[in-house]
Enzyme design. Structure first.
Site, PDB file in Angstrom:
ATOM      1  N   ASP A 145       0.836  -1.378   0.017  1.00 51.83           N
ATOM      2  CA  ASP A 145       0.088   0.068   0.129  1.00 51.83           C
ATOM      3  C   ASP A 145       0.657   1.068  -0.013  1.00 51.83           C
ATOM      4  O   ASP A 145       0.369   2.065  -0.125  1.00 51.83           O
ATOM      5  CB  ASP A 145      -0.991   0.161   1.102  1.00 51.83           C
ATOM      6  CG  ASP A 145      -2.204  -0.943   1.026  1.00 51.83           C
ATOM      7  OD1 ASP A 145      -2.014  -1.553  -0.127  1.00 51.83           O
ATOM      8  OD2 ASP A 145      -3.099  -0.707   1.817  1.00 51.83           O
ATOM      9  N   ASP A 162     -10.129  36.286 -34.639  1.00 54.85           N
ATOM     10  CA  ASP A 162      -9.343  35.025 -34.899  1.00 54.85           C
ATOM     11  C   ASP A 162     -10.111  34.018 -34.247  1.00 54.85           C
ATOM     12  O   ASP A 162     -10.146  32.658 -34.489  1.00 54.85           O
ATOM     13  CB  ASP A 162      -8.140  35.149 -34.470  1.00 54.85           C
ATOM     14  CG  ASP A 162      -7.028  34.082 -34.860  1.00 54.85           C
ATOM     15  OD1 ASP A 162      -7.016  33.923 -36.005  1.00 54.85           O
ATOM     16  OD2 ASP A 162      -6.782  33.410 -34.090  1.00 54.85           O
ATOM     17  N   GLY A 173      -8.177  28.389 -37.096  1.00 52.23           N
ATOM     18  CA  GLY A 173      -9.179  28.659 -37.987  1.00 52.23           C
ATOM     19  C   GLY A 173      -8.755  28.562 -39.467  1.00 52.23           C
ATOM     20  O   GLY A 173      -9.521  27.866 -40.299  1.00 52.23           O
ATOM     21  N   LEU A 174      -7.785  29.095 -39.989  1.00 52.93           N
ATOM     22  CA  LEU A 174      -7.688  29.184 -41.222  1.00 52.93           C
ATOM     23  C   LEU A 174      -6.957  27.846 -41.734  1.00 52.93           C
ATOM     24  O   LEU A 174      -7.294  27.247 -42.880  1.00 52.93           O
ATOM     25  CB  LEU A 174      -6.253  30.454 -41.448  1.00 52.93           C
ATOM     26  CG  LEU A 174      -7.106  31.848 -41.529  1.00 52.93           C
ATOM     27  CD1 LEU A 174      -5.993  32.655 -41.696  1.00 52.93           C
ATOM     28  CD2 LEU A 174      -8.158  32.024 -42.419  1.00 52.93           C
TER      29      LEU A 174
END
Lengths: 533, 433
Positions: A36, A281, A416-417
């Protein structure tokens, strides 16, 4: 008996260890078998602590069971007090020691130790880690703050305690810094922060403050409720994760403390999430489907940020914290999703597949699942990986926390682009589905990965409700599912992989609803027109 | 060098070597339990699934110790005993049957299901061998079911593998009475190591050679009086006894770590199979030469340094022997969880009497000895490493010796590098303690 591979929470004694390790001058004697002691490495390796946790294990073995395990416990307790000289001694049992019923609390009492002993009852076969931490903290608070009646509080300045941050808590180390700064900028004095960094003597001072900030209810709620009953200390329960929640938190603290919010706090100078999210953006983030899973505190906060501050669509929300299921259900209702209350990671994985998210916000377990499904993922909650204890300052709470969250959630997504370029030039030899996003090295294809594996896996999983009923229903499911013509299947593959699963599902739904079989190119575009993006 | 003894709890034992005292102190053991062996066993035997019957602690152990490394769905899981089972509301055997049925439906490719006993399952005396035999009746031949104990009250770390292999022995087919003399190499090794060893055996003309554990549960080596076996790992003592009970003959040797250990290991096999000396030299010479060259690169780093080994895998005596004899390091203490004199006696006999040997552990007092002895390098487990590093001491995680292919000539340099790396790193860093 329950089959499990990964577990979101450890046993309750690990929660007790987290509290012991958070504090100063506390030592925990744990009646437990050899082995343990693995729990030490949660602290020394995963959290990269410089010290061993203040825990002594009795590490009894099979041959001790026929002899006197109680005597082993007594020796360990006596030696630990002599060696570590703590202000308080916690005593308890792990799952195996619970079965042999040695009663560590009773045994410790017979030793006449010269330190206060706080016995813990940790029912290992029904409770889990967060409960164990909450219970341990509560027992300590009662033991050290409970003696006196309501003490004199300094009337001239409002003061508070910040309750709940612990060792191994998700970014708790940095969150405290943010929250103390926020509270102090309101002119409120911080009386004590506990359990992280507190000593038993600090716990004794808790009643001197005017009110308590419950930073992490999974661990502090039990104690804070008791303190309210005992000493009339109000509870601030808003969790300041996200811009809106931080604003609400400031308002709630000001109200409870009876102070004005200073002008500079009303202007969001240090906070950039709002502007970054509003900037042109970030347009591509609109309506991204996000699946949220974690402890209740972080999951509820994440869903609010996703929905209100990043313009995502919450397509799934759940928690493994059954104790706080009600709060998560309420939040899920707000976003119109079915709440998922489960501590079975396979159920969570199935829910992720069914929800078709574009981003997963979860724990280490969801990171594993997302990796398999090739989905972007950010970690928002314990349990976590060593990487989630970063060297840098990286809070989740307050203004800087919001900034950190914007970066860490948006970063795994395709920019994004880039998304648009992929749509235009999907045949490009080095700019295709399997190339992954250009800014992430881990976005590359897995070895032997089939181009459409995620899609196929999702589709298979969606058709297979559960392994045990699969055999009975598979024939029926196949009959219901419209087939694809090869032209339509080819056209589907022209859709970028990160939205292809959704396109497939939408088209099949549309075809089923309109009784169209097989699916043709016409059906694909009819469905697109019907559902929009 | 003086040996720190505590007269009240230490007892001594001179069996390892005349004049050598073994320090035994009873206190906190900072070691893994046998369940942890599943981390490599489930990768080694690729059609086996290990089902721990235990508590949430067992599941948490497996993911804390192994989870950070494994990203695919592993071939192990835990059947977590809950309150209903203990209160007798649910018949635990029925519950186990249900779990197994669900698991095998989900993973139909599994050919061997291994029920692994844990501390709680043993304390409540859940009879897993019997459960295995019942389940075997139900699921074989598609999937065989067996059981062994990996509990912390019975086993330390690598002893879990020993118990697993010992439990496999009765499953192994009987070798034909007229079968040629064969060799079984016992103890999990990296695939690359097995392949290299096979090339040496082919060169020596020793064969057929088989490995235990085998890569598949359906290709267990046949066993009989014509089988000879050699241990490749020091922790498989119980398996060795089980093999002997089936008539196999053990070849005794030091372990194949370093040039010297590998040569002694191969030589013991070659002698047993009557390989001529000249042939042995011809086949092993290139490997010996490469190993010596590879190890020499790291000797300047380790030469003259003092090393303290904490108990972990039972590899400690062999590592110490390599460090002492091939790297000229000075060994302060060899801690080992369990000292099987029959197995590692030859290793200890090769080291100076000044080396302190300790069996079992009182971790607090062992740490006190580190503070007194102030070694240049500490080889220890994951719970202790960072706290020692924070004190400005150099440490090596012992678990890497179990996970890294280290055996044989081609890995001798890797072994030296692994141990030298913390010291080289400390030289590189211009920051830190």
């Amino acid at each position: 008996m329950e089959l499990t591979v990964w577990t979101y929470e450890g046993p309750p004694h690990v929660g007790a260890m987290r509290v012991a390790n958070s504090m100063r001058d506390v030592h925990f004697v744990l009646h437990a078998p050899q082995g343990d002691t693995y729990a030490d490495l949660l602290f020394t390796m995963i959290e990269r602590n410089k010290k061993r946790p203040p825990v002594t294990y009795t590490t009894f073995q099979a041959r001790d069971l026929s002899g006197d395990t109680a005597e082993i416990f007594k020796t360990a307790a006596r030696d630990a007090v002599a060696r570590f000289k703590p202000q308080a001694l916690l005593v308890g049992a792990s799952c195996t020691a619970e079965l042999i019923q040695d009663d560590p609390g009773g045994l410790a009492k017979t030793l006449g130790l010269n330190v206060p002993v706080v016995p813990l009852e940790m029912p290992s076969y029904q409770k889990k880690e967060n409960w164990g931490a909450a219970e341990t903290f509560y027992r300590l608070v009662r033991a050290f703050a409970g003696g006196a009646g309501k003490p004199e509080t300094a009337p001239e300045q409002a003061s508070c305690n910040i309750l709940g941050p612990t060792s191994l808590g998700f970014r708790n180390r940095d969150d405290i810094v943010e929250v103390v700064r926020l509270v102090e900028s309101l002119g409120v004095r911080v009386n004590t922060v506990a359990p992280l960094g507190a000593s038993p003597a600090d716990l004794a001072r808790i009643p001197q403050a005017h009110f308590n900030i419950v930073l992490y209810p999974e661990i502090a709620d039990t104690s804070a409720r008791w303190l309210k009953r005992q000493f009339g200390q109000e509870m601030v329960t808003t969790i300041p994760i996200g811009v809106g929640a931080t604003r609400d938190f400031v308002a709630e603290v000001a109200k409870v403390a009876g102070v004005e919010v200073p002008q500079e706090l009303l202007e969001s100078g240090a906070e950039r999430l709002s502007w970054y999210s509003a900037s042109i953006d970030s347009n591509y983030l609109t309506g991204k489907r996000v699946f949220v899973f974690g402890d209740a505190t972080h999951a509820i906060s994440a869903a609010r940020i996703a929905s209100e501050e990043l313009g995502f669509k919450v397509c799934g929300l759940g928690t493994y914290s059954r104790e706080f299921a009600r709060d998560v259900r309420e939040a899920a209702a707000k976003y119109g999703v079915e709440p998922l209350i489960s501590d079975n990671h396979l159920d969570v994985e199935d829910a992720i597949i069914a929800a078709q998210p574009e981003l997963v916000l979860g724990t280490q377990m969801e990171r594993h699942a997302a990796k398999r499904l090739r989905l972007p993922c950010a970690v928002i909650s314990s349990p976590v990986h060593v990487q989630d204890f970063p060297a840098r300052y990286s809070p989740q709470m307050g203004h800087e926390g919001a900034n950190v969250i914007f970066d860490s959630w948006v970063h795994p997504l395709m920019m994004g682009l880039e998304e648009h370029l992929l749509q235009m030039f999907r045949g490009d030899f080095e700019f295709h589905d399997d190339a992954g996003s250009s800014h992430l090295s881990h976005g590359g294809p897995a070895a032997g990965h089939q181009p459409d594996a995620r899609d196929e896996q999702a589709a298979v999983a969606a058709e297979t409700p559960a392994p045990d009923v699969a055999a009975a229903t598979s024939t029926a499911a196949n009959d219901d599912q419209p087939s694809w013509t090869s032209d339509a299947e080819r056209e589907l593959r022209k859709i970028p992989f990160f939205v292809r699963g959704k396109a497939r599902r939408n088209t099949e739904t549309y075809a089923t609803e309109n009784g169209l079989n097989p699916i043709t190119i016409e059906t694909l575009y009819d469905a697109k027109a019907h559902f929009g993006r | 060098m003086t040996t720190v003894f505590d007269a009240s709890t230490a007892c001594t034992d001179t069996a390892a070597k005349p004049g050598r005292d073994v320090l035994k102190q009873r206190g906190q053991h900072e070691v893994f339990c046998g369940l942890t062996s599943i981390m490599w066993l489930h990768r080694k035997m690729q059609d086996a699934f290990f089902l721990i019957v235990g508590s949430r602690t067992c599941a948490h152990l497996m993911q804390s110790a192994a989870g950070v490394m494994i990203f695919a769905e592993p071939r192990f899981a835990t059947a977590i005993i809950d309150e209903r089972d203990l209160a007798g509301m649910a018949d635990m055997n029925d519950e186990l049957d249900k779990v197994v049925t669900r698991l095998l439906a989900r993973r139909p490719e599994i050919k061997l299901l291994v029920l692994v006993g844990s501390c709680p399952s043993e304390v409540i005396k859940l009879d897993l061998p019997r459960a295995a035999s019942r389940l075997n009746g139900e699921h074989s031949p598609q999937c065989r079911v067996m059981a062994y104990s990996g509990s912390g009250i019975e086993t330390t770390f690598t002893q879990g593998e020993d118990n697993f292999l010992a439990a496999l022995v009765p499953e192994m087919p009987a070798e034909a009475a007229d079968a040629p003399v064969s060799l079984v190499v016992v103890g999990a090794l990296g695939d690359v190591v097995e392949d290299q060893m096979m090339r040496v055996f082919d060169g020596l003309g020793v064969g057929p050679v088989r490995f235990l554990p085998s890569r598949s549960s359906t290709t267990l080596p046949p066993i009989g009086p014509n089988t000879r076996f050699i241990l490749a790992q020091p922790w498989v003592g119980a398996c060795a006894q089980a093999l002997e009970r089936r008539g196999a003959k053990r070849i005794s040797a030091p372990f194949p770590l370093g040039e010297e250990g590998s040569t002694a290991w191969y030589r013991a096999i070659a002698d047993s199979f009557g390989v001529p000396e000249a042939k042995f030299d011809a086949i092993t010479a290139p490997g010996r030469e490469r190993a010596r060259r590879a190890v020499a690169r790291y000797k300047p780093v380790l030469e003259g340094k003092s090393v303290f080994l904490f108990p972990d895998s039972q590899l400690e005596p062999s590592l110490a022997r390599f460090l002492s004899r091939e790297m000229d390091t000075s060994i302060i203490e060899i801690g080992t969880p369990y000292l099987n004199r029959d197995v590692v006696g030859p290793e200890l006999a090769m080291m100076p009497d000044t080396v302190r040997v300790s069996e079992g552990q009182d971790v607090e007092r062992q740490i006190d000895r580190v503070h007194t002895d102030n070694p240049d390098l500490i080889i220890c487990g994951m719970g202790l490493g960072n706290p020692f590093e924070a004190e400005g001491r150099s440490t090596k995680w012992s678990i890497e010796f179990v996970f890294t292919p280290l055996q044989g000539y081609e890995q001798a340099g890797d072994l030296a590098e692994l141990i030298a790396r913390p010291l080289m790193r400390r030289e590189l860093l211009k920051v830190g303690s």
